[in-house]
Design a protein around this motif. Structure first.
Motif, PDB file in Angstrom:
ATOM      1  N   ILE A  41       0.834  -1.206   0.000  1.00 21.17           N
ATOM      2  CA  ILE A  41       0.000   0.000   0.000  1.00 21.17           C
ATOM      3  C   ILE A  41       0.867   1.254   0.000  1.00 21.17           C
ATOM      4  CG2 ILE A  41      -1.621   1.357   1.390  1.00 21.17           C
ATOM      5  CD1 ILE A  41      -2.891  -1.336   2.232  1.00 21.17           C
ATOM      6  N   ILE A  42       1.852   1.317   0.890  1.00 16.84           N
ATOM      7  CA  ILE A  42       2.718   2.497   0.965  1.00 16.84           C
ATOM      8  C   ILE A  42       3.533   2.648  -0.318  1.00 16.84           C
ATOM      9  CG2 ILE A  42       4.698   3.531   2.164  1.00 16.84           C
ATOM     10  CD1 ILE A  42       3.484   2.375   4.769  1.00 16.84           C
ATOM     11  N   GLY A  43       4.039   1.558  -0.850  1.00 14.05           N
ATOM     12  CA  GLY A  43       4.781   1.615  -2.112  1.00 14.05           C
ATOM     13  C   GLY A  43       3.909   2.085  -3.259  1.00 14.05           C
ATOM     14  N   GLY A  44       2.652   1.615  -3.302  1.00 13.85           N
ATOM     15  CA  GLY A  44       1.725   2.050  -4.347  1.00 13.85           C
ATOM     16  C   GLY A  44       1.381   3.525  -4.233  1.00 13.85           C
ATOM     17  N   ILE A  45       1.146   3.991  -3.008  1.00 18.13           N
ATOM     18  CA  ILE A  45       0.882   5.419  -2.799  1.00 18.13           C
ATOM     19  C   ILE A  45       2.098   6.246  -3.197  1.00 18.13           C
ATOM     20  CG2 ILE A  45       0.490   7.176  -1.013  1.00 18.13           C
ATOM     21  CD1 ILE A  45      -1.282   5.083   0.431  1.00 18.13           C
ATOM     22  N   GLY A  46       3.284   5.764  -2.846  1.00 17.85           N
ATOM     23  CA  GLY A  46       4.510   6.465  -3.235  1.00 17.85           C
ATOM     24  C   GLY A  46       4.669   6.556  -4.740  1.00 17.85           C
ATOM     25  N   LEU A  47       4.356   5.488  -5.422  1.00 16.14           N
ATOM     26  CA  LEU A  47       4.444   5.489  -6.879  1.00 16.14           C
ATOM     27  C   LEU A  47       3.447   6.477  -7.475  1.00 16.14           C
ATOM     28  CD1 LEU A  47       5.906   4.231  -9.244  1.00 16.14           C
ATOM     29  CD2 LEU A  47       4.200   2.414  -9.260  1.00 16.14           C
ATOM     30  N   LEU A  48       2.247   6.529  -6.909  1.00 21.67           N
ATOM     31  CA  LEU A  48       1.235   7.480  -7.361  1.00 21.67           C
ATOM     32  C   LEU A  48       1.694   8.923  -7.135  1.00 21.67           C
ATOM     33  CD1 LEU A  48      -1.625   7.795  -8.520  1.00 21.67           C
ATOM     34  CD2 LEU A  48      -2.464   7.791  -6.165  1.00 21.67           C
ATOM     35  N   ILE A  49       2.240   9.213  -5.958  1.00 20.10           N
ATOM     36  CA  ILE A  49       2.761  10.564  -5.665  1.00 20.10           C
ATOM     37  C   ILE A  49       3.891  10.910  -6.622  1.00 20.10           C
ATOM     38  CG2 ILE A  49       4.030  11.954  -3.962  1.00 20.10           C
ATOM     39  CD1 ILE A  49       2.444  10.478  -1.784  1.00 20.10           C
ATOM     40  N   LEU A  50       4.761   9.971  -6.878  1.00 16.15           N
ATOM     41  CA  LEU A  50       5.887  10.198  -7.789  1.00 16.15           C
ATOM     42  C   LEU A  50       5.399  10.515  -9.195  1.00 16.15           C
ATOM     43  CD1 LEU A  50       8.949  10.219  -8.158  1.00 16.15           C
ATOM     44  CD2 LEU A  50       8.839   7.763  -8.543  1.00 16.15           C
ATOM     45  N   ILE A  51       4.451   9.761  -9.678  1.00 13.30           N
ATOM     46  CA  ILE A  51       3.918  10.004 -11.025  1.00 13.30           C
ATOM     47  C   ILE A  51       3.238  11.363 -11.096  1.00 13.30           C
ATOM     48  CG2 ILE A  51       2.176   9.235 -12.688  1.00 13.30           C
ATOM     49  CD1 ILE A  51       2.921   6.335 -11.842  1.00 13.30           C
ATOM     50  N   ILE A  52       2.424  11.694 -10.097  1.00 16.55           N
ATOM     51  CA  ILE A  52       1.758  13.001 -10.076  1.00 16.55           C
ATOM     52  C   ILE A  52       2.787  14.127 -10.048  1.00 16.55           C
ATOM     53  CG2 ILE A  52       0.330  14.546  -8.663  1.00 16.55           C
ATOM     54  CD1 ILE A  52      -1.301  12.036  -7.875  1.00 16.55           C
ATOM     55  N   SER A  53       3.809  13.992  -9.230  1.00 15.79           N
ATOM     56  CA  SER A  53       4.833  15.033  -9.132  1.00 15.79           C
ATOM     57  C   SER A  53       5.607  15.197 -10.430  1.00 15.79           C
ATOM     58  CB  SER A  53       5.814  14.723  -7.996  1.00 15.79           C
ATOM     59  OG  SER A  53       5.177  14.840  -6.759  1.00 15.79           O
ATOM     60  N   LEU A  54       5.835  14.118 -11.137  1.00 11.82           N
ATOM     61  CA  LEU A  54       6.579  14.203 -12.387  1.00 11.82           C
ATOM     62  C   LEU A  54       5.721  14.741 -13.534  1.00 11.82           C
ATOM     63  CD1 LEU A  54       8.659  10.901 -12.217  1.00 11.82           C
ATOM     64  CD2 LEU A  54       9.456  13.236 -11.826  1.00 11.82           C
ATOM     65  N   ALA A 103      10.780   8.000  -1.710  1.00  8.89           N
ATOM     66  CA  ALA A 103      10.957   7.381  -0.395  1.00  8.89           C
ATOM     67  C   ALA A 103       9.877   6.334  -0.100  1.00  8.89           C
ATOM     68  CB  ALA A 103      10.965   8.448   0.694  1.00  8.89           C
ATOM     69  N   ALA A 104       8.627   6.664  -0.389  1.00  6.47           N
ATOM     70  CA  ALA A 104       7.544   5.718  -0.127  1.00  6.47           C
ATOM     71  C   ALA A 104       7.653   4.490  -1.032  1.00  6.47           C
ATOM     72  CB  ALA A 104       6.189   6.399  -0.304  1.00  6.47           C
ATOM     73  N   THR A 105       8.042   4.698  -2.266  1.00  4.18           N
ATOM     74  CA  THR A 105       8.218   3.576  -3.185  1.00  4.18           C
ATOM     75  C   THR A 105       9.362   2.674  -2.727  1.00  4.18           C
ATOM     76  OG1 THR A 105       7.387   4.929  -5.003  1.00  4.18           O
ATOM     77  CG2 THR A 105       8.595   2.937  -5.607  1.00  4.18           C
ATOM     78  N   VAL A 106      10.466   3.273  -2.300  1.00  2.00           N
ATOM     79  CA  VAL A 106      11.602   2.495  -1.787  1.00  2.00           C
ATOM     80  C   VAL A 106      11.202   1.756  -0.513  1.00  2.00           C
ATOM     81  CG1 VAL A 106      13.889   2.710  -0.715  1.00  2.00           C
ATOM     82  CG2 VAL A 106      13.410   3.852  -2.879  1.00  2.00           C
ATOM     83  N   PHE A 107      10.428   2.423   0.364  1.00  2.00           N
ATOM     84  CA  PHE A 107       9.960   1.765   1.582  1.00  2.00           C
ATOM     85  C   PHE A 107       9.167   0.508   1.236  1.00  2.00           C
ATOM     86  CE2 PHE A 107       6.741   0.970   4.833  1.00  2.00           C
ATOM     87  CZ  PHE A 107       7.513   0.922   5.992  1.00  2.00           C
ATOM     88  N   GLY A 108       8.229   0.653   0.312  1.00  2.00           N
ATOM     89  CA  GLY A 108       7.412  -0.491  -0.072  1.00  2.00           C
ATOM     90  C   GLY A 108       8.223  -1.614  -0.685  1.00  2.00           C
ATOM     91  N   ALA A 109       9.088  -1.255  -1.626  1.00  2.00           N
ATOM     92  CA  ALA A 109       9.899  -2.281  -2.298  1.00  2.00           C
ATOM     93  C   ALA A 109      10.873  -2.944  -1.328  1.00  2.00           C
ATOM     94  CB  ALA A 109      10.658  -1.653  -3.466  1.00  2.00           C
TER      95      ALA A 109
END
Length: 156
Positions: free
Chosen positions: A7-20, A44-50
Motif C-alpha cells: 500500500i505504501i509503495g503504491g501510494i509512493g508510486l502514485l505521488i511520484l507520477i503526479i509530481s513528475l 521514499a515511499a516507493t523504496v519503503f514499499g519495495a
C-alpha cells in the motif's frame, strides 16, 4: 504481512507520477524552504514499499523488515531531495522572476495545472502553470506569481 508495504509503495508510486507529470505538489506550500518535495516523498515511499517486500521475502523477522525499509526510505528521500535541488539549480541557472511576463496558454489551465509559453528573452520552453480561474487553451495570459518552477497566471 506484505500489505502495508504494498500500500505504501503504491501510494509512493502514485505521488511520484503526479509530481513528475503535474509538477511538485508541495510547491504551493512554503514549508521548510523546499525541505519537502513531492518527488522525494514519492521516491521514499516507493523504496519503503519495495524494500519492505524484499526484506520480508527474505524470511527475516517482520520488525527488521520495517526497520530496514524505513532506513532505506529515509536515505532515498535525502538523496532524491538533494538530486532534485541540484537539478533545479543547474537547469534554471540564475533564477529570474517571470512575474509580469505575458504569453499564451498551451493547454487548459486550472488550479491543478496546465502549460504556458511565455514571451520572455530567456523563455524557450513551456512552463507549468496554474490559475485560480479556468483558462482555456490559446488565451493570452500574464504571470502574476512565480513559485519554484511553476507560474501562477491570469488572462491578460
Amino acid at each position: 504481512m506484505l500489505t502495508p508495504f504494498l500500500i505504501i509503495g503504491g501510494i509512493g508510486l502514485l505521488i511520484l507520477i503526479i509530481s513528475l507529470v503535474v509538477g511538485d505538489i508541495f510547491d504551493h506550500f512554503e514549508i521548510g524552504d523546499g525541505a519537502i518535495s513531492g518527488t522525494a516523498l514519492g521516491v521514499a515511499a516507493t523504496v519503503f514499499g519495495a524494500a519492505g517486500v524484499l526484506t520480508a521475502g527474505a524470511d527475516l523477522d517482520i520488525v527488521w523488515a520495517y526497520v530496514l525499509a524505513a532506513v532505506l526510505a529515509v536515505a532515498a528521500y535525502v538523496v532524491a531531495l538533494l538530486l532534485v535541488k541540484r537539478l533545479t539549480a543547474s537547469s534554471d541557472g540564475e533564477l529570474q522572476s517571470a512575474v509580469g511576463l505575458t504569453g499564451i496558454s498551451r493547454s487548459d489551465i486550472s488550479v491543478a495545472g496546465g502549460e504556458v509559453s511565455l514571451d520572455g528573452p530567456h523563455e524557450i520552453e513551456r512552463r507549468l502553470a496554474f490559475s485560480d480561474q479556468p483558462i482555456p487553451e490559446g488565451v493570452r495570459i500574464r504571470v502574476i506569481e512565480h513559485t519554484g518552477t511553476r507560474v501562477k497566471v491570469e488572462p491578460a
